[in-house]
Write a protein that holds these residues in place. Sequence first.
Motif, mmCIF file in Angstrom:
data_model
loop_
_atom_site.group_PDB
_atom_site.id
_atom_site.type_symbol
_atom_site.label_atom_id
_atom_site.label_comp_id
_atom_site.label_asym_id
_atom_site.label_seq_id
_atom_site.Cartn_x
_atom_site.Cartn_y
_atom_site.Cartn_z
ATOM 1 N N GLY A 53 -1.419 -41.218 -3.100
ATOM 2 C CA GLY A 53 -1.670 -40.181 -4.095
ATOM 3 C C GLY A 53 -0.881 -38.914 -3.849
ATOM 4 N N GLU A 54 0.155 -39.001 -3.012
ATOM 5 C CA GLU A 54 0.980 -37.834 -2.690
ATOM 6 C C GLU A 54 2.309 -37.912 -3.428
ATOM 7 N N VAL A 55 2.912 -36.753 -3.647
ATOM 8 C CA VAL A 55 4.196 -36.694 -4.340
ATOM 9 C C VAL A 55 5.109 -35.725 -3.617
ATOM 10 N N GLN A 56 6.392 -36.074 -3.561
ATOM 11 C CA GLN A 56 7.406 -35.193 -2.969
ATOM 12 C C GLN A 56 8.330 -34.721 -4.077
ATOM 13 N N GLY A 57 8.587 -33.433 -4.137
ATOM 14 C CA GLY A 57 9.529 -32.885 -5.095
ATOM 15 C C GLY A 57 8.910 -32.372 -6.381
ATOM 16 N N ALA A 58 7.609 -32.472 -6.543
ATOM 17 C CA ALA A 58 6.945 -31.972 -7.750
ATOM 18 C C ALA A 58 6.406 -30.575 -7.489
ATOM 19 N N TYR A 59 6.038 -29.891 -8.562
ATOM 20 C CA TYR A 59 5.393 -28.594 -8.401
ATOM 21 C C TYR A 59 4.081 -28.793 -7.655
ATOM 22 N N PRO A 60 3.767 -27.944 -6.679
ATOM 23 C CA PRO A 60 2.523 -28.114 -5.916
ATOM 24 C C PRO A 60 1.268 -28.161 -6.794
ATOM 25 N N GLU A 61 1.207 -27.382 -7.834
ATOM 26 C CA GLU A 61 0.043 -27.375 -8.720
ATOM 27 C C GLU A 61 0.399 -27.915 -10.107
ATOM 28 N N GLY A 62 1.490 -28.670 -10.189
ATOM 29 C CA GLY A 62 1.946 -29.198 -11.473
ATOM 30 C C GLY A 62 1.175 -30.427 -11.923
ATOM 31 N N GLU A 63 1.549 -30.924 -13.097
ATOM 32 C CA GLU A 63 0.855 -32.064 -13.702
ATOM 33 C C GLU A 63 0.890 -33.312 -12.823
ATOM 34 N N VAL A 64 2.056 -33.600 -12.255
ATOM 35 C CA VAL A 64 2.198 -34.827 -11.464
ATOM 36 C C VAL A 64 1.368 -34.742 -10.185
ATOM 37 N N ALA A 65 1.451 -33.621 -9.491
ATOM 38 C CA ALA A 65 0.664 -33.449 -8.258
ATOM 39 C C ALA A 65 -0.833 -33.505 -8.545
ATOM 40 N N GLN A 66 -1.247 -33.007 -9.698
ATOM 41 C CA GLN A 66 -2.660 -33.039 -10.077
ATOM 42 C C GLN A 66 -3.097 -34.457 -10.459
ATOM 43 N N ALA A 67 -2.207 -35.219 -11.096
ATOM 44 C CA ALA A 67 -2.560 -36.539 -11.618
ATOM 45 C C ALA A 67 -2.497 -37.649 -10.574
#
Length: 148
Positions: A53-67
């Motif tokens: 459930g982790e992402v690298q390169g996305a905004y920390p509080e962006g849509e992808v990190a939240q989803a």
Amino acid sequence: MKHNKLHGVAHNYAVSMAGGLSFVVPNRVIHTHVFAEAESNKNGYLVADFLSGEVQGAYPEGEVAQALPSFAKALPEFCEKHNVDVADYKALLVRFIADPDGNRFVVTVEDRTGRRSSREYFGSQGERSETVDELGRRRPKVLSTPLD
């Protein structure tokens, strides 16, 4: 479980995020602009780990990190619907890329035996990338280096 079957399920899961509107999380519709976030990154891509459930390169509080945590939580049920055990995955990584050549994503799967491979798909609907072999036949494009 056959490695190709794991790739098929992983591809379908990645398409649900790439398409921008996802229904894979029960009782929830998730809207993401994954390629817009990838494009705004200085490298032009982001890497989603659907197991952790982790992402690298996305905004920390962006849509992808939240989803992504919701996607990781819903993965076992999605796998079960497709007759796959989520424990068959050792890794399920997707690199979403936005560059002048267009939007695409690379799905990397590692199975429980340690076999690791990557496949590239174009567009938000995930059409398989192709290449032409020495005899002029169209063949699925094979990537030489899987994601780490």
